[in-house]
Design an enzyme around this catalytic site. Structure first.
Site, PDB file in Angstrom:
ATOM      1  CB  THR A  61     -29.597  46.315 108.503  1.00  0.00           C
ATOM      2  OG1 THR A  61     -28.297  46.136 107.939  1.00  0.00           O
ATOM      3  CG2 THR A  61     -29.483  46.846 109.918  1.00  0.00           C
ATOM      4  CE  LYS A  65     -29.835  43.246 104.966  1.00  0.00           C
ATOM      5  NZ  LYS A  65     -29.061  43.641 103.782  1.00  0.00           N
ATOM      6  N   GLY A 129     -24.401  36.615 102.580  1.00  0.00           N
ATOM      7  CA  GLY A 129     -25.670  37.336 102.498  1.00  0.00           C
ATOM      8  C   GLY A 129     -25.636  38.480 101.499  1.00  0.00           C
ATOM      9  CB  ALA A 130     -23.198  41.168 100.817  1.00  0.00           C
ATOM     10  CG  ASN A 150     -17.433  32.336  98.841  1.00  0.00           C
ATOM     11  OD1 ASN A 150     -17.110  33.459  99.249  1.00  0.00           O
ATOM     12  ND2 ASN A 150     -17.950  31.410  99.631  1.00  0.00           N
ATOM     13  NE  ARG A 151     -12.933  32.358 103.642  1.00  0.00           N
ATOM     14  CZ  ARG A 151     -12.976  33.044 104.766  1.00  0.00           C
ATOM     15  NH1 ARG A 151     -11.883  33.643 105.205  1.00  0.00           N
ATOM     16  NH2 ARG A 151     -14.094  33.163 105.453  1.00  0.00           N
TER      17      ARG A 151
HETATM   18  P1  ATR Z   1     -22.302  39.267 104.425  1.00  0.00           P
HETATM   19  O1  ATR Z   1     -23.708  39.284 104.926  1.00  0.00           O
HETATM   20  O2  ATR Z   1     -21.563  40.558 104.608  1.00  0.00           O
HETATM   21  O3  ATR Z   1     -22.213  38.761 103.022  1.00  0.00           O
HETATM   22  P2  ATR Z   1     -21.431  36.697 105.289  1.00  0.00           P
HETATM   23  O4  ATR Z   1     -22.739  36.107 104.925  1.00  0.00           O
HETATM   24  O5  ATR Z   1     -20.752  36.262 106.551  1.00  0.00           O
HETATM   25  O6  ATR Z   1     -21.509  38.262 105.379  1.00  0.00           O
HETATM   26  O7  ATR Z   1     -20.435  36.441 104.053  1.00  0.00           O
HETATM   27  C1  ATR Z   1     -19.129  36.906 104.045  1.00  0.00           C
HETATM   28  C2  ATR Z   1     -18.475  36.589 102.707  1.00  0.00           C
HETATM   29  O8  ATR Z   1     -17.153  37.121 102.683  1.00  0.00           O
HETATM   30  C3  ATR Z   1     -18.367  35.114 102.400  1.00  0.00           C
HETATM   31  O9  ATR Z   1     -18.456  34.917 101.031  1.00  0.00           O
HETATM   32  C4  ATR Z   1     -16.961  34.816 102.934  1.00  0.00           C
HETATM   33  O10 ATR Z   1     -16.369  33.666 102.372  1.00  0.00           O
HETATM   34  P3  ATR Z   1     -16.702  32.194 102.983  1.00  0.00           P
HETATM   35  O11 ATR Z   1     -18.042  31.830 102.445  1.00  0.00           O
HETATM   36  O12 ATR Z   1     -15.602  31.338 102.497  1.00  0.00           O
HETATM   37  O13 ATR Z   1     -16.700  32.371 104.497  1.00  0.00           O
HETATM   38  C5  ATR Z   1     -16.241  36.039 102.463  1.00  0.00           C
HETATM   39  N1  ATR Z   1     -15.013  36.308 103.247  1.00  0.00           N
HETATM   40  C6  ATR Z   1     -14.921  36.698 104.520  1.00  0.00           C
HETATM   41  N2  ATR Z   1     -13.628  36.863 104.890  1.00  0.00           N
HETATM   42  C7  ATR Z   1     -12.876  36.564 103.798  1.00  0.00           C
HETATM   43  C8  ATR Z   1     -11.485  36.544 103.515  1.00  0.00           C
HETATM   44  N3  ATR Z   1     -10.572  36.891 104.450  1.00  0.00           N
HETATM   45  N4  ATR Z   1     -11.096  36.190 102.268  1.00  0.00           N
HETATM   46  C9  ATR Z   1     -11.977  35.854 101.330  1.00  0.00           C
HETATM   47  N5  ATR Z   1     -13.327  35.849 101.531  1.00  0.00           N
HETATM   48  C10 ATR Z   1     -13.770  36.211 102.733  1.00  0.00           C
END
Ligand code: ATR
Length: 280
Positions: A61, A65, A129-130, A150-151
């Site tokens: 986890t 990964k 990643g998710a 995505n943001r």
């Molecule tokens: P995980 O493994 O949980 O997916 P990650 O790889 O860090 O963690 O990805 C987090 C995701 O949540 C990304 O798509 C991130 O957007 P960015 O690619 O722009 O960083 C998104 N995310 C995190 N905080 C956010 C927020 N406050 N509003 C919108 N999207 C958010």
């Protein structure tokens, strides 16, 4: 006794030992499954030590990964698409890697929630990643479309590009958008999946409620308190809301089947786990 383990940082919260112990009881398998906290710079060493003591397989986890994907000597196409691996199996031929997260999500939606993805419109929020772990198996269900929002739009575009071949093969309209793109503001989706970590960071739901369809499905990949805000938001706007607990149990079942060749009874374990968490 055959030994399995989940490696992570942090790991204390992990329900995987409980889930796999129940799977073993219910299928009559004899095995031991433990959890191990791994220092950030020690994943390879810890994994090698586990293998050297006879470990048969493991789950991986956050945040290992991606590293695990490079350790596998052979792997499923899902690992290449996700660029991440959550399951390793050790045997005389080497180390086989798989990513069961997306299989778990699909199994939960189809098998537990009764939601058939075929020809549906899907909005996947997030491109980290998710999201990467689930996009390939979602495409394999042949929905009509999967729009990834995505943001950071470039990350969504890269994720979609990596899946262009499978999207074409499965005949799915798969596109990337920024969160504020007007196409998202004028459209509702049969299924909305929150794979962003915005709630963990105290942020709002990053899309307007108009993306939800009345009686459509809305699923957060998280479970427990982290999923509550999304679930309340989706329910309040008429969607059928679901958290990621079913996905957690189903991805574990896929790993268990890979290691043991037996499919455990997931619905019973999901019901028990939900009751356990509610009591806690
Ligand atoms: P995980 O493994 O949980 O997916 P990650 O790889 O860090 O963690 O990805 C987090 C995701 O949540 C990304 O798509 C991130 O957007 P960015 O690619 O722009 O960083 C998104 N995310 C995190 N905080 C956010 C927020 N406050 N509003 C919108 N999207 C958010």
């Amino acid at each position: 006794m055959d030994t399995y383990c989940v490696f992570g940082h942090p790991i204390e919260h992990s329900k995987s030992p409980w889930i796999h112990a129940r799977f073993a009881e219910l299928t009559g398998q004899t095995l031991h499954y433990e959890k191990t906290f791994v220092p950030l710079d020690s994943f390879v060493a810890v994994l090698q030590a586990f293998q050297a003591t006879g470990g048969k397989g493991c789950n991986i986890t956050l945040p290992f990964k991606t590293e695990a994907a490079h350790i596998a000597t052979t792997c499923s196409p899902r690992v290449a698409l996700a660029q991440a691996c959550n399951t390793l199996k050790f045997d005389a031929t080497g180390t086989y890697g798989d990513n069961t997260d997306g299989l778990g999500l699909v199994a939960d939606l189809v098998g537990n929630a009764g939601f058939d993805l075929k020809n549906k419109s899907v909005l996947l929020i997030g491109a980290g990643g998710a999201a990467a772990g689930v996009l390939g198996p979602l495409l394999s269900e042949k929905p009509h479309s999967i729009w990834v929002a995505n943001r950071t739009v470039d990350k969504a575009a890269q994720l979609v590009q990596r899946h262009a071949q499978i999207a074409q093969t499965e005949g799915v309209d798969c596109k990337a958008f920024g969160l504020n793109h007007e196409a998202l503001l004028s459209q509702s989706f049969d299924l909305v999946i929150n794979a962003s970590s915005s709630s963990l960071q105290g942020g709002d739901i990053p899309v307007p409620h108009t993306v939800l369809s009345s009686h459509g499905m809305a699923c957060d990949l998280m479970y427990g308190p982290a999923a509550q805000w999304f679930i309340q938001w989706a329910s309040a706007h008429g969607a059928v809301a679901r958290d990621g607990l079913g996905m957690l149990v189903e991805q574990a079942a896929e790993s268990f089947q890979l290691w043991r060749g037996v499919r455990p009874p997931t619905q019973q374990v999901l019901t028990e786990l939900r009751a356990l968490l509610n009591r806690a």
